[in-house]
Design a protein around this motif. Sequence first.
Motif, mmCIF file in Angstrom:
data_model
loop_
_atom_site.group_PDB
_atom_site.id
_atom_site.type_symbol
_atom_site.label_atom_id
_atom_site.label_comp_id
_atom_site.label_asym_id
_atom_site.label_seq_id
_atom_site.Cartn_x
_atom_site.Cartn_y
_atom_site.Cartn_z
ATOM 1 N N SER A 166 0.822 -1.332 0.125
ATOM 2 C CA SER A 166 0.156 0.238 -0.191
ATOM 3 C C SER A 166 0.956 1.326 0.333
ATOM 4 O O SER A 166 0.491 2.794 -0.379
ATOM 5 N N ILE A 167 2.157 1.135 0.470
ATOM 6 C CA ILE A 167 3.185 1.979 0.274
ATOM 7 C C ILE A 167 3.779 2.154 -1.078
ATOM 8 O O ILE A 167 4.657 0.890 -1.545
ATOM 9 N N ASN A 168 4.077 3.227 -1.664
ATOM 10 C CA ASN A 168 4.804 3.242 -3.408
ATOM 11 C C ASN A 168 5.609 3.911 -3.017
ATOM 12 O O ASN A 168 5.940 4.658 -2.076
ATOM 13 N N TYR A 169 6.536 3.558 -3.801
ATOM 14 C CA TYR A 169 7.991 4.279 -4.419
ATOM 15 C C TYR A 169 8.183 4.708 -5.799
ATOM 16 O O TYR A 169 8.259 3.098 -6.531
ATOM 17 N N ALA A 170 8.692 5.882 -5.774
ATOM 18 C CA ALA A 170 8.907 5.751 -7.394
ATOM 19 C C ALA A 170 10.472 6.037 -7.680
ATOM 20 O O ALA A 170 11.331 6.170 -7.280
ATOM 21 N N THR A 171 10.696 5.441 -9.350
ATOM 22 C CA THR A 171 12.708 5.345 -9.313
ATOM 23 C C THR A 171 12.023 5.735 -11.404
ATOM 24 O O THR A 171 11.163 6.128 -11.279
ATOM 25 N N ALA A 172 13.897 6.090 -11.664
ATOM 26 C CA ALA A 172 13.583 6.522 -12.774
ATOM 27 C C ALA A 172 13.383 5.518 -13.540
ATOM 28 O O ALA A 172 12.835 5.550 -15.323
ATOM 29 N N GLY A 173 13.011 4.269 -13.485
ATOM 30 C CA GLY A 173 12.163 3.085 -14.304
ATOM 31 C C GLY A 173 12.508 1.566 -13.993
ATOM 32 O O GLY A 173 13.138 1.294 -13.018
ATOM 33 N N ILE A 174 11.743 0.628 -14.489
ATOM 34 C CA ILE A 174 11.987 -0.742 -14.823
ATOM 35 C C ILE A 174 13.171 -0.623 -15.108
ATOM 36 O O ILE A 174 14.100 -0.748 -15.829
ATOM 37 N N GLY A 175 14.019 -1.787 -14.458
ATOM 38 C CA GLY A 175 15.302 -3.028 -14.436
ATOM 39 C C GLY A 175 16.318 -1.543 -13.702
ATOM 40 O O GLY A 175 17.531 -1.993 -14.289
ATOM 41 N N THR A 176 16.111 -0.276 -13.108
ATOM 42 C CA THR A 176 16.927 0.287 -12.976
ATOM 43 C C THR A 176 17.688 -0.361 -11.622
ATOM 44 O O THR A 176 16.949 -0.818 -10.781
ATOM 45 N N LEU A 177 18.825 0.243 -11.824
ATOM 46 C CA LEU A 177 19.619 0.092 -10.275
ATOM 47 C C LEU A 177 18.520 0.803 -8.823
ATOM 48 O O LEU A 177 18.283 0.171 -7.692
ATOM 49 N N MET A 178 17.915 1.089 -8.557
ATOM 50 C CA MET A 178 17.411 2.187 -7.996
ATOM 51 C C MET A 178 16.274 0.389 -7.343
ATOM 52 O O MET A 178 15.603 0.286 -6.777
ATOM 53 N N HIS A 179 15.640 0.141 -8.938
ATOM 54 C CA HIS A 179 14.571 -0.758 -8.839
ATOM 55 C C HIS A 179 15.009 -1.854 -7.904
ATOM 56 O O HIS A 179 14.087 -2.712 -6.631
ATOM 57 N N VAL A 180 15.936 -2.182 -8.599
ATOM 58 C CA VAL A 180 16.468 -4.064 -8.588
ATOM 59 C C VAL A 180 16.961 -3.630 -6.607
ATOM 60 O O VAL A 180 16.550 -4.724 -5.661
ATOM 61 N N ALA A 181 17.396 -3.169 -7.140
ATOM 62 C CA ALA A 181 17.862 -2.914 -4.868
ATOM 63 C C ALA A 181 17.308 -2.217 -4.341
ATOM 64 O O ALA A 181 16.954 -3.295 -2.867
ATOM 65 N N MET A 182 16.320 -1.778 -4.707
ATOM 66 C CA MET A 182 14.799 -0.906 -2.766
ATOM 67 C C MET A 182 14.504 -2.713 -3.557
ATOM 68 O O MET A 182 13.842 -2.864 -1.796
ATOM 69 N N VAL A 183 13.692 -3.702 -4.426
ATOM 70 C CA VAL A 183 13.118 -4.625 -3.986
ATOM 71 C C VAL A 183 14.269 -5.810 -3.047
ATOM 72 O O VAL A 183 13.516 -6.156 -1.983
ATOM 73 N N GLN A 184 15.771 -5.686 -3.117
ATOM 74 C CA GLN A 184 16.121 -6.220 -2.326
ATOM 75 C C GLN A 184 16.330 -5.688 -0.616
ATOM 76 O O GLN A 184 16.424 -6.625 -0.603
ATOM 77 N N LEU A 185 16.212 -4.309 -1.305
ATOM 78 C CA LEU A 185 15.844 -3.890 0.618
ATOM 79 C C LEU A 185 14.825 -4.389 1.053
ATOM 80 O O LEU A 185 14.572 -4.997 2.811
ATOM 81 N N CYS A 186 13.651 -4.441 0.780
ATOM 82 C CA CYS A 186 12.420 -4.134 0.965
ATOM 83 C C CYS A 186 12.120 -6.092 1.579
ATOM 84 O O CYS A 186 11.393 -6.007 2.680
ATOM 85 N N ASN A 187 13.117 -6.566 0.988
ATOM 86 C CA ASN A 187 13.230 -8.234 1.133
ATOM 87 C C ASN A 187 13.732 -8.026 2.187
ATOM 88 O O ASN A 187 13.434 -9.332 3.616
ATOM 89 N N LEU A 188 15.105 -7.950 2.484
ATOM 90 C CA LEU A 188 15.977 -7.844 4.337
ATOM 91 C C LEU A 188 15.108 -7.524 5.041
ATOM 92 O O LEU A 188 14.882 -8.013 5.609
#
Length: 322
Positions: A150-172
């Motif tokens: 329910s909480i959103n985060y914006a990045t410069a696009g799909i497949g950017t490091l911002m995106h995949v690093a945030m996914v990993q961060l959320c997993n941790l």
Amino acid sequence: MERRSLLAGLPLALATPHVARAQAWPSRPVRLVVGWPPGGSVDILARVLQPRLQAVLGQPVTIENRAGATGSVGAAEAARAAPDGHTWLVAVDSHVILPSVMRLPYDTRRDFAPVMLVGRGPLVVTSHPASPWAGFPQLIEAARAAPRGSINYATAGIGTLMHVAMVQLCNLAGVELTHVPYRGGAPALADALAGHVPLFVTNAPVGGPHVRNGALKGFGVTTRDAWRDLPGVPSFHELGLADFEAPTWWGVYAPSGVPREIQSRMARELTTILAEPEIKSRVEALGMDVLATSGEPFADFMVSEMERWARVVRENNIRLEG
């Protein structure tokens, strides 16, 4: 004796055409292709390098913004270019993540030669000052209490490091947030500053100035330690996510058919430019450490990054449509 003399001169004779070709290059204007809109970190870096490259190469150097599809539109343009050293790609880390995320009209390993790893720096997770969270721990607490995603985060696009690093961060951290991809860092920044998105994951060149002036709150950086230019913003490692590190980085590539001696000359010119005190200080002020790594070490680093983030993409089923 005469035969030995002729043989001794043979390597020099064979090398001479290659040396001459590098010395004759460039013979016309040079393009730096940027796969992102103006105002993003890749564009900013290219515009720092462009005047000095133009001066040392003795030909006009133009920046061509070919934005779209997380930088792949620009990469495709560079891959199609004649391999004569008059077109180069300036790219960010997403260049090596995209092959795992989407089908591309080029092969990243086959169609590009890594020429120069220019520098690296932190990603920073930010929020609008009006957001209800004082920092990352409060955000995680709220995300755990709220419905998943329910909480959103914006990045410069799909497949950017911002995106995949945030996914990993959320997993941790054990939470799920919803990704809102934009077509570049500049439009995402505009919405973040206006408070239209609660969180914005970006790099230091784009987000750093706004964290320092208070227009955005910095929750954490992805370098192992806190970043020198973002006082008061801890690293996620320091926040308890042990060993988490995901620095962003920028590089220059040639279409793979560009003669090696021309690639080498471009790498030498970039190394010299990046060592100039004024350029080095400008690049560092953007939010990156100058690395100026060329040749095999950059190629090895590129492969290791491709493999690292491909695992994250597979494990989290990250695709262009997701």
